[in-house]
Design an enzyme around this catalytic site. Sequence first.
Site, short mmCIF file in Angstrom:
data_model
loop_
_atom_site.label_atom_id
_atom_site.label_comp_id
_atom_site.label_asym_id
_atom_site.label_seq_id
_atom_site.Cartn_x
_atom_site.Cartn_y
_atom_site.Cartn_z
N ASN A 111 76.18 112.79 71.98
CA ASN A 111 76.82 112.13 71.25
C ASN A 111 77.85 112.37 70.58
O ASN A 111 78.66 111.36 70.42
CB ASN A 111 75.50 111.52 70.46
N THR A 156 110.93 79.21 53.21
CA THR A 156 109.32 78.87 52.81
C THR A 156 109.05 77.72 53.63
O THR A 156 109.88 77.23 54.22
CB THR A 156 109.18 79.11 51.20
N HIS A 157 107.93 77.81 53.68
CA HIS A 157 107.06 76.86 55.02
C HIS A 157 107.74 75.86 55.74
O HIS A 157 107.82 74.78 56.37
CB HIS A 157 106.94 75.33 53.57
N SER A 278 111.59 78.13 85.43
CA SER A 278 110.99 77.71 85.89
C SER A 278 111.00 77.62 86.82
O SER A 278 112.84 77.22 87.53
CB SER A 278 111.43 76.44 84.90
N ASN A 286 113.35 80.70 79.82
CA ASN A 286 112.28 80.92 78.53
C ASN A 286 111.70 82.12 78.18
O ASN A 286 112.22 82.98 78.47
CB ASN A 286 110.63 80.30 79.50
N GLU A 291 107.04 84.59 73.94
CA GLU A 291 105.63 84.33 73.82
C GLU A 291 103.91 84.96 73.93
O GLU A 291 103.07 85.03 74.07
CB GLU A 291 105.50 83.15 75.02
N GLN A 323 78.49 102.76 73.22
CA GLN A 323 79.53 102.69 74.38
C GLN A 323 80.32 101.75 74.42
O GLN A 323 81.95 101.92 75.14
CB GLN A 323 78.34 102.81 74.72
N1 ARG Z 1 78.64 106.79 78.14
C1 ARG Z 1 77.40 107.43 76.61
C2 ARG Z 1 78.91 107.14 75.65
O1 ARG Z 1 79.80 106.38 75.58
C3 ARG Z 1 77.09 108.54 76.63
C4 ARG Z 1 76.22 109.02 75.53
C5 ARG Z 1 75.07 108.92 75.89
N2 ARG Z 1 74.14 109.58 74.55
C6 ARG Z 1 72.20 108.92 74.50
N3 ARG Z 1 71.84 109.26 73.41
N4 ARG Z 1 71.98 108.58 75.86
O2 ARG Z 1 78.36 106.40 74.57
#
Ligand code: ARG
Length: 461
Positions: A111, A156-157, A278, A286, A291, A323
């Site tokens: 984490n 403007t506008h 085109s 173009n 775009e 994730q």
């Molecule tokens: N692949 C996960 C991500 O990118 C990893 C995190 C994993 N943590 C967990 N508690 N499963 O967030």
Amino acid sequence: MSTPSRSGVFGQGPNRLVEQFTESVSFDHRLYAQDVAGSIAHSQMLAANGIIAAEEQQQIEQRLLEIRAEIEAGNFELRSDLEDIHMHIEQALIDRLADVGRKLHSGRSRNDQVATDFRLWVRDAIDGIDAKLVELQRAFVSRCDRDAEVILPGYTHLQRAQPVLAPHYWLAYCEKFERDRQRLRDCRRRVNVSTLGTAALAGTSLPIDREDVARRLGFEGVSANSIDSSSDRDFVLETAFALSLIAVHLSTLAEEWVLWSTVEFNFITLPQEFCTGSSIMPQKINPDVMELIRGKTARVVGNLQALLVLVKGLPLAYNRDLQEDKPQLFDSVDTVAACLEIAAPLVRGAELNRESIAAGLDRGYLDATTFMEYLIRRNIPQRTAHHLVGQLVRKAMDERVSLAELPLSDYQAAHADLDEGVYDVLGVDKAIDAFVSYGSTASVEVAKQVEHWKMKLNTTE
Ligand code: ARG
């Protein structure tokens, strides 16, 4: 099967569908360099604090560098049974170092590892976008001397409003992109904070030194609350917002130049190498690049929306939903980088169609407002002057002439005090000469601004 993320608590391996469904390596492989950098710093800190031996750290570092080189050389296999780039690198380390490799993950969790790696990546991405913004600003500044004498109708506008000098117009974009740079810089301060060592959510009971890791990775500080920082994605969202605003600014430019390059406007000729043809209409040239810059803005704004919805209602702390933040931000960074990169040469290479612009300047009564201000200087109350000039414009419209073409008798009929002096302020050139306020399109003011931008961007163009 045992992988680094499935402990002995599992009696069986995951369903194939689960592997495919939950993997993130297909996109987070882009974090490999940050992951290696984070792991090296972490291992150095672990060694410095006696959690692993110095010799073990050296082996880990050496192997991590080796793995990174293999990834860069395209000799590293991505496996379907390893969820993300973090697991891939760790598993590769374990394959090479066995138990020594198994020590690296002490005092951290994926984490905080993911959050840290992503912060490192975003920090670099911000710097890359910033450099591209500067290039685009330089492109606008490079036009200023070239187009110094050109007067454009300001709108403007999307209705003709008042005349402006072309460099004033170009610098308007410099200002917008400067605020974008400031926003990124400000956002970068919050990105550049280390979350490593906040572990899963609660921190760790191992004697780690978070400041030490932060210093090694060039972070400006460490996050104060492990629950917050292992789950925080504010830094992703605010980067996505800053990128959205850049895209929106680019889209304004794109829309404007698409219009300006039409036969109807005929203000600008885009460089041919940046135009497309085109397959059926042979005469077409173009503005597809413009775009698409406008069109790609939708993706960038959509990514911001997706990120906001992604984090809405997530309980603390880490949730796997997070994730999903990466594909969006990667896409926003890639898209905005590509748009900026192509916008800069296009801005440099476009040519104003001076004759066509000049030929149309007597249309639209661009001098009406400065003429009204002339009357104010003659002590006529603004509301009276406003009404009176409106009547004169109506008369000129009915007779299909410009204000300067109305005879003096019309002016004197409108207000007895008026004399030949009115012709000193009528016409677009004279209207331009009349401006004086700071930030206005007055030649002196614009020249000062051009100098300011040249100095600021360190350009001699
Ligand atoms: N692949 C996960 C991500 O990118 C990893 C995190 C994993 N943590 C967990 N508690 N499963 O967030």
